[in-house]
Design an enzyme around this catalytic site. Sequence first.
Site, short mmCIF file in Angstrom:
data_model
loop_
_atom_site.label_atom_id
_atom_site.label_comp_id
_atom_site.label_asym_id
_atom_site.label_seq_id
_atom_site.Cartn_x
_atom_site.Cartn_y
_atom_site.Cartn_z
N ILE A 156 0.84 -1.20 0.00
CA ILE A 156 0.00 0.00 0.00
C ILE A 156 0.89 1.26 0.00
O ILE A 156 0.99 1.98 0.99
CB ILE A 156 -1.05 -0.05 1.15
CG1 ILE A 156 -1.94 1.19 1.16
CG2 ILE A 156 -0.41 -0.28 2.51
CD1 ILE A 156 -3.20 1.06 2.00
N PRO A 157 1.57 1.48 -1.14
CA PRO A 157 2.38 2.70 -1.24
C PRO A 157 1.47 3.92 -1.11
O PRO A 157 0.37 3.93 -1.66
CB PRO A 157 2.98 2.61 -2.65
CG PRO A 157 2.05 1.72 -3.41
CD PRO A 157 1.52 0.73 -2.39
N HIS A 158 1.93 4.92 -0.37
CA HIS A 158 1.06 6.07 -0.14
C HIS A 158 1.87 7.32 0.07
O HIS A 158 3.04 7.27 0.47
CB HIS A 158 0.16 5.82 1.08
CG HIS A 158 0.93 5.47 2.32
ND1 HIS A 158 1.40 4.20 2.55
CD2 HIS A 158 1.32 6.22 3.36
CE1 HIS A 158 2.04 4.19 3.70
NE2 HIS A 158 2.03 5.40 4.22
N VAL A 159 1.23 8.45 -0.18
CA VAL A 159 1.90 9.74 -0.04
C VAL A 159 0.86 10.80 0.25
O VAL A 159 -0.29 10.70 -0.19
CB VAL A 159 2.70 10.06 -1.33
CG1 VAL A 159 1.77 10.25 -2.52
CG2 VAL A 159 3.59 11.27 -1.14
#
Lengths: 155, 93
Positions: free
Chosen positions: A67-70
Site C-alpha cells: 500500500i504505497p502512499h503519499v
Amino acid sequence: MHFSKLVKKKNIVADLQGTEREGVLREMLARLRENGEMSEKDADQIFSGLMARERLGTTGIGRGIAIPHVRFDGLKDLLVAVGRSGPGVDYAAVDGGKVKVVFLVVTPAAKQDDYLAVLRYVSSIARDDYNNKLLMGAQTAKDFVEIFQDIEEND
Amino acid sequence: MNDGGVSRELILRNRHGLHVRPSGQFVTVANRFRAEVYVSVEDGEEGNGKSMLDLTARAAAGGARIRIRAVGPDAEEALAALCELVDSGFGED
C-alpha cells in the site's frame, strides 16, 4: 467503507509489467496521468514522494499486498489506484514475499481519516484467508471490481 | 476482556496515528521479546501486537486511546519498551 466506489475501474492496472517497486509505481502513475487524474508535474512529484516514503520503510505489508502512499495537497480527494502483477513484484515486503496486488493511495492532508479507512480495509482483506485468496486470484480489472463489491455486500 | 499479564492504556501522541510505518516499528520492538503482545484500540477487539496486518487493520488515528497487553516471562520489559515507543510519537511530528 464503499471501497468499490472509491476505485475507478479505469484506474486498475491488471497487467503490471514491472518486476520491482519503482517500475510498477511508475506504471500506475502513468495510467493515472493518461486517465486525466493528475498532471505530469503532479505525477512526478507524487512519484518522488512515494519513493521517499518507501525508503523510510517498505509499504509491502505482507501476504502479497503493498500500500504505497503519499500525502499530496494538489488533489481535492483521496485517489486510489490498484495494480496487479501475475508473477509478483520484488517489494522488500515485511514477510519477504512477492507483492501481487498494489494499492496506491494519494492523500490530501485534510483526508487523513479516509486514508486510515483505506488502510484498515486493505489490511483486513490481506489478513482474511478467504478474501486474500480472492484478491490473489483476480486477473482483470473486472475481477477486482466484483471482488470489492462482494466484500462490501458480505460485510 | 482478556486481562492476563500486564497492560497499560495510553494515547497515541503522534498526529497521524498507528499507520504503516509506526505499526512496523511497533512489530519490530514487540518481536524482540518472548512475551505475547496484544493491542486494542478504543476498547475494540485485541489484535496480535507482533502482526503488522493486525495493527494496520486497526489503524488507530492520532489521539486514539490504545491498550497494550503483554503476557509471558519478559512481559514487563516488553510493555515498557512498547509504551516508550508510543510515547516517543514514533519519531514523527
